[in-house]
Write an enzyme that holds these catalytic residues in place. Structure first.
Site, PDB file in Angstrom:
ATOM      1  N   ASP A  39       0.846  -1.314  -0.035  1.00 49.42           N
ATOM      2  CA  ASP A  39       0.056  -0.090   0.098  1.00 49.42           C
ATOM      3  C   ASP A  39       0.881   1.376  -0.076  1.00 49.42           C
ATOM      4  OD1 ASP A  39      -2.398  -1.526   0.050  1.00 49.42           O
ATOM      5  OD2 ASP A  39      -2.630  -1.367   2.255  1.00 49.42           O
ATOM      6  N   LYS A  89      -1.197   4.276  -4.466  1.00 49.01           N
ATOM      7  CA  LYS A  89      -0.575   5.265  -4.571  1.00 49.01           C
ATOM      8  C   LYS A  89      -1.132   6.535  -3.796  1.00 49.01           C
ATOM      9  CE  LYS A  89       3.339   4.548  -7.565  1.00 49.01           C
ATOM     10  NZ  LYS A  89       2.808   3.581  -8.547  1.00 49.01           N
ATOM     11  N   MET A 141      -7.529   8.152   9.898  1.00 45.83           N
ATOM     12  CA  MET A 141      -8.167   8.581   8.732  1.00 45.83           C
ATOM     13  C   MET A 141      -9.339   9.773   8.935  1.00 45.83           C
ATOM     14  SD  MET A 141      -9.051   4.961   6.764  1.00 45.83           S
ATOM     15  CE  MET A 141      -9.868   4.042   8.226  1.00 45.83           C
TER      16      MET A 141
HETATM   17  N1  SAH Z   1      -3.604  -0.709   9.109  1.00 46.18           N
HETATM   18  C1  SAH Z   1      -3.082   0.574   9.425  1.00 46.18           C
HETATM   19  C2  SAH Z   1      -4.194   1.786   9.453  1.00 46.18           C
HETATM   20  C3  SAH Z   1      -4.610   1.938   7.951  1.00 46.18           C
HETATM   21  S1  SAH Z   1      -5.690   3.438   7.742  1.00 46.18           S
HETATM   22  C4  SAH Z   1      -2.572   0.753  10.917  1.00 46.18           C
HETATM   23  O1  SAH Z   1      -2.766  -0.447  11.578  1.00 46.18           O
HETATM   24  O2  SAH Z   1      -2.080   1.772  11.363  1.00 46.18           O
HETATM   25  C5  SAH Z   1      -4.756   4.520   7.379  1.00 46.18           C
HETATM   26  C6  SAH Z   1      -4.785   5.738   8.569  1.00 46.18           C
HETATM   27  O3  SAH Z   1      -3.863   5.141   9.474  1.00 46.18           O
HETATM   28  C7  SAH Z   1      -4.168   7.056   8.145  1.00 46.18           C
HETATM   29  O4  SAH Z   1      -5.378   7.659   7.748  1.00 46.18           O
HETATM   30  C8  SAH Z   1      -3.836   7.530   9.536  1.00 46.18           C
HETATM   31  O5  SAH Z   1      -4.917   7.704  10.547  1.00 46.18           O
HETATM   32  C9  SAH Z   1      -3.071   6.256  10.058  1.00 46.18           C
HETATM   33  N2  SAH Z   1      -1.774   5.982   9.833  1.00 46.18           N
HETATM   34  C10 SAH Z   1      -0.989   5.382   9.060  1.00 46.18           C
HETATM   35  N3  SAH Z   1       0.279   5.703   9.276  1.00 46.18           N
HETATM   36  C11 SAH Z   1       0.501   6.832   9.935  1.00 46.18           C
HETATM   37  C12 SAH Z   1       1.367   7.508  10.559  1.00 46.18           C
HETATM   38  N4  SAH Z   1       2.471   7.193  10.183  1.00 46.18           N
HETATM   39  N5  SAH Z   1       1.202   8.669  11.177  1.00 46.18           N
HETATM   40  C13 SAH Z   1       0.025   8.647  11.502  1.00 46.18           C
HETATM   41  N6  SAH Z   1      -0.912   8.058  11.235  1.00 46.18           N
HETATM   42  C14 SAH Z   1      -1.085   7.071  10.275  1.00 46.18           C
END
Ligand code: SAH
Length: 507
Positions: free
Chosen positions: A36, A58, A173
């Site tokens: 992803d 992307k 999100m």
């Molecule tokens: N499976 C992922 C979440 C996917 S949904 C997990 O467990 O983290 C995508 C959301 O994850 C983004 O919109 C944001 O809210 C969060 N996210 C992912 N990477 C991030 C990061 N480095 N810093 C802050 N939020 C993050």
């Protein structure tokens, strides 16, 4: 024949070191990785060279795959390859539509495994010195998607429940709906002064954090230009405390550093500076070519014992020579009575890996110093020297030895030449320089300076406000010839010396 398997692997939130050992092991074995947009591509560097890596979501540019297309791709790749890794940001079980992808596997009778990861909320808290629970203030945590706008008719989120929840709420999100989310919580009775924190790019060098009351958080985020990906924490533990914020205290935190070296060198230095907190950009301006398999090198390597001194001036020169020596079926005994001199601890370490100990290492790590210090110890007159080094190494060392009556034989073991770089690597760097977003440019050799200027105009560097750090005098000299003064020259001419000098540097 083995059956194919799809491994759903959590990549962690951003910092590549946060993947699990199991996840890293599977990436090294994978025939194909489907990943992803939020996955850090550094993780793919350890994949096998012929592993097919496909990005399906992307963040910018091309249209992302639909979920149906991703499911289809999983089926296709499982038919084509044995080990397929479906790499997902954070933990695959958090808001990643893994359930749907697993359903596809079940329908297609494809074997699968799931490897958990560090989810973004957990990293966001840890890397900003916050805690999701606290014995005193919060004994429950909720993970909630912020993508379902509260005004959406069929919203499945119970806003009344969230407003009354006495614990920490982590919204994923949520950036595009933050205003509505805060308003909905307030409208349902959550106190206006409930602490809220928003952490963008958690665990990455450019992580940002803002903190405000629930009532003000959306406005503060807008004002500060906070963007996705970010985690919104709401509740009694979302209070920033400087004393628990270890992340910003790291020695190079908040600094953006551009490294211009060869590919392998850029990668290793970049990892080291990353660990110290710097945001690192790499431009592999140099390409290394190994000459150790040429006739000239072979002839010299089979005559090592005829010399009084064999001199290695760089790690690569030592590695390539000794690798070749082993290929020729020889070992350390080939040196016979010849003594070994080398420049710098990295070269000494490379020799050590082949069981060799340098008889002489100058206190200052330059060719000039080697010649001077060695002659002070014993006159080189009449002695036979073999220099195994780079074709582009400066000639002060052989000249100085020859002046003093030594017989010097030089063999080029490798060369470093300007690399061919695609525009997609150069453009983002030019853009960052143009926006004055780079604090330091690091040069670890004079050839890197020349190669760098083939890709980046001198005026761009001068206008960028970036400071230049040089590893030693010959690099500094080359910079000066280009009218690019170094703000810093490492007092110890090694990569560690350069890193140390950067940490110590204060305007
Ligand atoms: N499976 C992922 C979440 C996917 S949904 C997990 O467990 O983290 C995508 C959301 O994850 C983004 O919109 C944001 O809210 C969060 N996210 C992912 N990477 C991030 C990061 N480095 N810093 C802050 N939020 C993050």
């Amino acid at each position: 024949m083995h059956k194919s398997k799809i491994y759903f692997v959590g990549a962690g939130p951003g910092d590549p070191a946060l993947i699990t050992l199991r996840g890293a092991q599977l990436l090294r074995q994978a025939d194909c990785v489907i990943y992803d947009g939020l996955v850090n591509e550094v993780l793919l560097e350890d994949c096998r060279p012929n592993c097919e890596c496909l990005c399906v979501r992307k963040r910018t540019g091309e249209k992302p795959f639909t979920q149906e297309q991703i499911n289809q791709l999983l089926v296709e790749k499982a038919a084509q390859y044995r080990t397929v890794v479906r790499l997902k940001g954070g933990d695959p079980g958090f808001f990643g539509r893994t359930a749907e992808e697993i359903q596809t596997c079940i329908q297609g009778k494809i074997d699968f495994e799931v490897v958990p990861g560090v989810t973004a909320a957990s990293a966001a808290a840890a890397y900003s010195g916050l805690f999701l629970t606290d014995r005193q203030f919060s004994s429950q945590v909720l993970f909630v998607t912020g993508q379902e706008a509260p005004d959406k008719n069929e919203s499945s989120i119970d806003w009344d429940f969230l407003a009354g929840f006495r614990g920490t709420i982590a919204f994923y999100m949520a950036m595009s709906n933050l205003e509505q989310i805060a308003a909905a919580l307030l409208a349902n009775g959550k106190p206006a002064d409930t602490p809220a924190a928003v952490i963008q790019n958690a665990s990455l060098p450019h992580q940002r954090l803002v903190q405000a009351s629930l009532e003000r958080i959306a406005a503060v985020c807008r004002q500060e230009g906070m963007e996705a990906p970010a985690i919104v924490l709401i509740g009694p533990t979302a209070v920033y405390r400087e004393e628990t914020d270890w992340f910003r205290r790291r020695p190079l935190a908040g600094r953006t550093i551009l490294i211009a070296r060869d590919e392998e060198g850029t990668r290793s230095l970049s990892r080291r500076l990353n660990e110290l907190g710097a945001d690192v950009l790499g431009l592999p301006v140099l390409a290394v070519r190994n000459f150790a398999r040429t006739g000239a090198a072979d002839t010299a390597l089979t005559r090592l014992g005829e010399f009084d001194w064999v001199v290695f001036t760089s790690r690569r020169g030592a590695e390539f020579s000794l690798q070749r020596l082993a290929e020729l079926g020889k070992d350390a005994r080939a040196f016979g009575r010849a003594r070994i001199a080398c420049i710098g601890p990295e070269t000494a370490r490379a020799l050590g890996e082949y069981g060799l100990r340098a008889d002489f290492i100058p206190t200052t790590f330059t060719g000039q110093a080697l010649a001077e210090e060695l002659s002070a110890k014993e006159p080189p007159a009449g002695k036979k020297f073999l220099l195994l080094r780079s074709a582009v190494a400066p000639d002060d060392l052989p000249k100085s030895l020859q002046r003093q009556g030594a017989v010097v034989e030089e063999v080029s073991i490798y060369t470093v030449e300007p690399a061919e770089l695609p525009a997609r690597l150069i453009e983002p760097i030019l853009e960052r320089l143009g926006r004055r977003r780079i604090d330091w440019i690091l040069f670890a050799s004079s050839s890197a300076v020349s190669a760098f200027l083939k890709f980046v105009p001198k005026e761009t560097v001068l206008k960028s406000g970036a400071k230049i750090a040089s590893i030693g005098p010959s690099t500094t000299r080359r910079l000066l010839e280009e009218e690019l003064p170094a703000a810093l020259e490492a007092p110890v001419h090694t990569l560690e010396g350069l890193t140390e000098a950067l940490i110590r540097y204060h305007d």
